[in-house]
Design a protein around this motif. Structure first.
Motif, short mmCIF file in Angstrom:
data_model
loop_
_atom_site.label_atom_id
_atom_site.label_comp_id
_atom_site.label_asym_id
_atom_site.label_seq_id
_atom_site.Cartn_x
_atom_site.Cartn_y
_atom_site.Cartn_z
N THR A 1 17.21 1.77 -5.43
CA THR A 1 16.00 2.24 -4.75
C THR A 1 16.01 3.76 -4.66
OG1 THR A 1 15.79 0.21 -3.45
CG2 THR A 1 14.70 2.17 -2.57
N ARG B 1 15.36 5.39 -8.09
CA ARG B 1 13.93 5.35 -8.44
C ARG B 1 13.14 6.37 -7.62
NH1 ARG B 1 14.99 -0.14 -8.33
NH2 ARG B 1 14.00 -0.37 -6.30
N GLU B 2 13.45 6.45 -6.35
CA GLU B 2 12.75 7.40 -5.48
C GLU B 2 13.03 8.85 -5.88
OE1 GLU B 2 10.47 7.11 -3.19
OE2 GLU B 2 10.44 4.94 -3.08
N GLU C 1 9.89 7.82 -9.80
CA GLU C 1 9.37 6.82 -10.72
C GLU C 1 8.10 6.17 -10.17
OE1 GLU C 1 12.46 4.08 -11.86
OE2 GLU C 1 13.71 5.70 -12.65
N SER D 1 6.99 5.19 -6.44
CA SER D 1 7.88 5.83 -5.46
C SER D 1 7.09 6.71 -4.49
CB SER D 1 8.94 6.67 -6.16
OG SER D 1 8.35 7.81 -6.76
N ALA E 1 5.80 3.07 1.21
CA ALA E 1 6.78 3.70 0.30
C ALA E 1 7.70 4.63 1.08
CB ALA E 1 6.05 4.45 -0.80
N ARG F 1 10.26 2.55 2.88
CA ARG F 1 11.26 2.06 1.91
C ARG F 1 12.29 3.16 1.62
NH1 ARG F 1 7.96 0.49 -2.07
NH2 ARG F 1 7.96 2.57 -2.97
N LEU F 2 11.82 4.38 1.42
CA LEU F 2 12.72 5.51 1.16
C LEU F 2 13.64 5.76 2.35
CD1 LEU F 2 13.73 8.01 -0.35
CD2 LEU F 2 11.72 9.24 0.52
#
Length: 69
Positions: A7, A10-11, A15, A18, A32, A35-36
């Motif tokens: 994760t 990707r962040e 990507e 993200s 998002a 999630r980060l």
């Protein structure tokens, strides 16, 4: 930890989907962002006893801490 690392990779690489990619377009996506933050907190907790972490991970944390309003 593997899912957390993927994760963050990707962040930090901004990507598709993200938070950082969306932020470049001046769009604040709460989902998002959450999630980060979750991944950053998990990585911090998991690496708390480690003497060192990968450079890309440290640089990603630094960039988010200094560049995200």
């Amino acid at each position: 930890m593997d899912e957390t690392i993927e994760t963050l990779r990707r962040e930090f690489n901004a990507e598709e989907g993200s938070f950082l990619l969306q932020l470049r377009g001046r769009q604040w996506d709460r989902t998002a962002f959450a999630r980060l933050v979750r991944a950053m907190r998990a990585a911090g907790a998991q690496s708390e006893t480690s003497e060192k972490i990968d450079r890309w991970l440290a640089e990603g944390f630094y960039e988010v801490a200094t560049a995200v309003p």
